[in-house]
Write an enzyme that holds these catalytic residues in place. Structure first.
Site, mmCIF file in Angstrom:
data_model
loop_
_atom_site.group_PDB
_atom_site.id
_atom_site.type_symbol
_atom_site.label_atom_id
_atom_site.label_comp_id
_atom_site.label_asym_id
_atom_site.label_seq_id
_atom_site.Cartn_x
_atom_site.Cartn_y
_atom_site.Cartn_z
ATOM 1 N N TYR A 73 0.833 -1.193 0.000
ATOM 2 C CA TYR A 73 0.000 0.000 0.000
ATOM 3 C C TYR A 73 0.880 1.260 0.000
ATOM 4 C CZ TYR A 73 -3.575 -3.304 1.675
ATOM 5 O OH TYR A 73 -4.434 -4.359 1.819
ATOM 6 N N GLU A 93 -21.194 -0.274 20.592
ATOM 7 C CA GLU A 93 -22.123 -0.195 19.445
ATOM 8 C C GLU A 93 -22.897 1.120 19.398
ATOM 9 O OE1 GLU A 93 -24.190 -3.852 20.303
ATOM 10 O OE2 GLU A 93 -23.375 -4.778 18.489
#
Ligand code: NI
Length: 393
Positions: free
Chosen positions: A300, A374
Site C-alpha cells: 500500500y 455499538e
C-alpha cells in the site's frame, strides 16, 4: 448542532446494531465477502439507491443522486474479517471458528449503510451525487481490494471529486473523532533477500562461502539505511522479520533467506530505501563471494489526506457533535491502510471514529477479544451524512 440529523440517527440506532451483529456472526475473509456484499446491496436497493455489484469480485457501489446536478463525493467502507478465533463471550459471537471481525469492519458496513439510510431521505436537498463504496479485502495486503476497485473504475462515471474513509479505533473514547491533515499512514512494502553461498564442511571454511555469515553482514548493514542514509526528520522503518539458513550445526550453509518490510512516507524515500537495500545486498554478496537477489514488492502507498477535505470533516463533525468531539492526531503512524490508493487519485479525508465504551478497557484491533461500543454506529452515520450534505450544499 443539527437536531434533525441527530434524530435521524437515533431512529436507526437499533437497526444498525442489528446489521452489525448479523455481519459479526457471519464474518467473511477478504475477497470472500459474498454474504456481506449481498446484504449491503439489498439494503441500498431498499433505499432506492442505484446499485452495482460484483465489482472485482465482491465490491458493491451504491449511487445516490441528489435532486440537482453537482459534485460527486464517495464514502468508502471495508467489509472483510480476519483469520482470528473470536474469544468474546457475546450473543452475537462469530459462528465461524477461525474467522472474526476483529478490526471492526462489520461496524464500518453498518455505519456506511446508516449514512445511506439518512442521506437517501435527504436527496431532495443534495446538489450532486454520493457514491457508497463497499470494499473487499482491506486486510489482504499487498493485494487489498482498493486498487482493484479503482482499476474497475469506481472513481469514474460519475467522476469522484472527493472521497471519505474512516476506521473505528477501540482505544479512542466513543464520541470522539480523530482527524489528521497531510500524511497519516505509511507506505508498506515487503522484500525477500535470497543469499546463495557454497556449502561444505565446518572444519574447512576456506572451501566454502558461508551464507549465514553473509546474512549477518546484510542484517547489520541494512540497519544503517534508516540510521545513516534517510533524513531523520522524515520517518522510515526497515524491519527484518525472518531469517532462515542452514540445516545443521556441522554443515556450512549454502543458502539463507531474509524477509522484511519497509515503511516510508514519500515516493522518493520509498524508491531510495528499495535501491539502497538492493545496493547493499549486491555489494556485500559480491565482496564475500556469494550471490544475492532481492525481490522487492510495493504494498500500500502512504495515505495522504487533503487539507480541504479534512477541514470539511472537522467542521462538519464539530457542527453536529460539538467542538469537543474532534481532536487532531499529532503524529502519523507507521501502519498502513489501502484507502491510501484512493488518496493518490482524488482529494481524500480519512478519519478515526472512537469506539471505547465509557470507563471500559479495550483490546486492540486484530485481537481475539476486540470489540467496540455499538453506541457509536448511528452517530458515525450521522457524521458521514453531515460531511456529505455539507459538501453537496
Ligand atoms: Ni481495519
Amino acid at each position: 448542532m443539527n437536531p434533525q440529523l441527530l434524530q435521524a440517527g437515533e431512529a436507526i440506532t437499533k437497526q444498525l446494531i442489528d446489521i452489525r451483529r448479523d455481519i459479526h456472526m457471519h464474518p467473511e475473509l477478504g475477497m470472500e465477502e459474498y454474504r456481506t456484499a449481498r446484504l449491503a446491496a439489498e439494503h441500498l436497493r431498499s433505499l432506492d439507491i442505484e446499485v452495482e455489484e460484483e465489482i472485482s469480485g465482491t465490491g458493491v457501489v451504491g449511487l445516490l443522486k441528489g435532486k440537482t446536478p453537482g459534485k460527486t463525493i464517495a464514502i468508502r467502507g471495508d467489509m472483510d474479517a480476519l483469520a482470528v478465533d473470536e474469544e468474546n463471550d457475546v450473543p452475537y459471537k462469530s459462528r465461524f471458528p477461525g474467522k472474526m471481525h476483529a478490526c471492526g469492519h462489520d461496524g464500518h458496513v453498518a455505519i456506511l449503510l446508516g449514512a445511506a439510510m439518512i442521506l437517501s431521505k435527504m436527496r431532495d436537498s443534495l446538489k450532486g451525487q454520493v457514491k457508497f463504496i463497499f470494499q473487499p479485502a482491506e486486510e489482504k495486503g499487498p493485494d487489498g481490494g482498493a486498487k482493484f476497485l479503482i482499476k474497475a473504475g469506481v472513481l469514474k462515471e460519475p467522476d469522484v471529486d472527493a472521497i471519505i474513509g474512516f476506521h473505528i479505533f477501540p482505544h479512542i473514547p466513543a464520541g470522539q473523532y480523530m482527524v489528521r491533515y497531510g500524511k497519516m499512514m505509511a507506505a508498506s512494502d515487503t522484500f525477500q533477500i535470497a543469499i546463495k553461498g557454497k556449502g561444505g564442511h565446518p572444519g574447512l571454511p576456506h572451501q566454502t562461502v558461508d551464507a549465514v555469515v553473509v546474512s549477518g553482514y546484510i542484517i547489520t548493514s541494512l540497519q544503517t539505511i534508516v540510521s545513516r542514509n534517510t533524513n531523520p526528520l522524515e520517518p522510515s522503518v526497515v524491519t527484518l522479520g525472518t531469517i532462515n539458513g542452514g540445516t545443521r550445526h556441522n554443515i556450512i550453509a549454502d543458502k539463507a533467506e531474509i524477509k522484511g518490510t519497509a515503511r516510508t512516507f514519500t515516493e522518493t524515500s520509498r524508491t531510495f530505501v528499495e535501491e539502497k537495500i538492493k545496493a547493499l545486498v549486491q555489494s556485500i554478496c559480491q565482496g564475500m563471494g556469494a550471490e544475492g537477489e532481492v525481490n522487492y514488492q510495493n504494498g500500500y502507498p502512504h495515505l495522504e489526506n487533503d487539507d480541504q477535505v479534512v477541514q470539511l470533516i472537522e467542521s462538519s463533525i464539530k457542527d453536529v457533535m460539538g467542538p469537543e468531539a474532534v481532536f487532531h492526531m499529532e503524529q502519523p503512524v507507521m501502519g498502513s491502510e489501502d484507502f491510501a490508493y484512493f488518496s493518490h487519485h482524488v482529494p481524500s479525508g480519512y478519519f478515526i471514529i472512537g469506539g471505547k465504551a465509557d470507563g471500559g478497557g479495550f483490546h486492540p484491533n486484530h485481537h481475539p477479544k476486540f470489540n467496540f461500543d455499538e453506541g457509536i454506529l448511528s452517530p458515525g452515520a450521522v457524521v458521514l451524512s453531515k460531511i456529505v450534505s455539507d459538501y453537496l450544499k
